[in-house]
Design an enzyme around this catalytic site. Structure first.
Site, PDB file in Angstrom:
ATOM      1  N   ASP A  62       6.844  22.913  15.472  1.00 35.11           N
ATOM      2  CA  ASP A  62       7.170  22.348  14.161  1.00 35.11           C
ATOM      3  C   ASP A  62       8.683  22.323  14.017  1.00 35.11           C
ATOM      4  O   ASP A  62       9.350  23.350  14.140  1.00 35.11           O
ATOM      5  CB  ASP A  62       6.530  23.150  13.026  1.00 35.11           C
ATOM      6  N   LYS A 176      19.632  16.233  26.636  1.00 38.59           N
ATOM      7  CA  LYS A 176      19.220  16.688  25.306  1.00 38.59           C
ATOM      8  C   LYS A 176      18.672  18.110  25.388  1.00 38.59           C
ATOM      9  O   LYS A 176      19.053  18.986  24.613  1.00 38.59           O
ATOM     10  CB  LYS A 176      18.175  15.724  24.709  1.00 38.59           C
TER      11      LYS A 176
END
Ligand SMILES: O=P(O)(O)OP(=O)(O)OP(=O)(O)OC[C@H]1O[C@@H](n2cnc3c(O)ncnc32)[C@H](O)[C@@H]1O
Length: 204
Positions: A62, A176
């Protein structure tokens, strides 16, 4: 044993595959309880683990974007805001602000049975009896600046989230991961898994 990554987001699963050998993306729409990222992820992992049979381990992620000048908005509402306002309008909300600092944060929650458990990760362990489900959590965060959209890679808010002069949409997945919230959480998780019994699941 594969790790079942319960997410609708292919981008998250691709990022996880750089740290974990055997990731299977699974669609399961777990309940998003009210609360912070860790609460949502842990409850989601626990629910998905049981719903998917209660045997193979389950991973949930999340994440949220927290913009300082907007008092942390969109934060836990990041998914809803991307779907409704869209990323360009979040940029326009920030455009007039002098201070466009933000951070991205994610919490990974890993639900499993204790007989394949090690010591906790960041790390909540919530088993109630010897074979109850346990949930470990691993958090990662990255600072950045909200900028006009640039780049075609990544997903979600990546085009408007700049870190060290480059937006995350201008980075390869490996670049990333090397700096991102999720990369940091995945590295902690992979380290934790590496300390696990060899047959349980696959850290690289
Ligand atoms: O809940 P699942 O199914 O895993 O997928 P999701 O994409 O809805 O995942 P989140 O609720 O965790 O993400 C909240 C929002 O933040 C975005 N997001 C998450 N991680 C991101 C990242 O690494 N870079 C850019 N945006 C991201 C995502 O696209 C959502 O709009």
């Amino acid at each position: 044993m594969p790790i079942r990554f319960v997410t609708s987001n292919e981008g998250k699963a691709d990022e996880a595959r750089e740290y974990l050998d055997d990731v299977e993306r699974v669609d399961y729409d777990y309940t998003e309880v009210q609360g912070d990222l860790a609460t949502v992820a842990a409850a989601g992992a626990r629910e998905a683990f049981e719903a998917l049979g209660g045997v193979d381990p389950v991973l949930v992620d999340d994440a949220g974007l927290f913009v300082r000048a907007l008092d942390g908005f969109p934060g836990p509402y990041s998914s809803f805001v991307e779907d409704t306002l869209g990323v360009d309008r979040v940029w326009r909300l920030c455009e007039a602000e002098d201070d466009r600092r933000a951070h991205f944060r994610t919490v990974l929650a890993y639900a499993h049975r204790p007989d394949d458990a090690g010591d906790g990760g960041d790390g909540e362990e919530t088993g109630e009896s010897d074979n109850a489900v346990q949930v470990e959590t691993f958090e990662g965060s990255v600072p950045g600046t909200i900028v006009a959209p640039r780049g075609d890679g990544g997903f979600g808010y990546d085009p408007i989230f700049e870190h060290d002069g480059t937006t995350m949409a201008e980075m390869s997945t490996a670049e990333k991961n090397a700096v991102s919230h999720r990369g940091r959480a995945l590295a902690k998780f992979a380290d934790w898994l590496a300390g696990e019994p060899a047959d349980t699941k696959g850290a690289k």
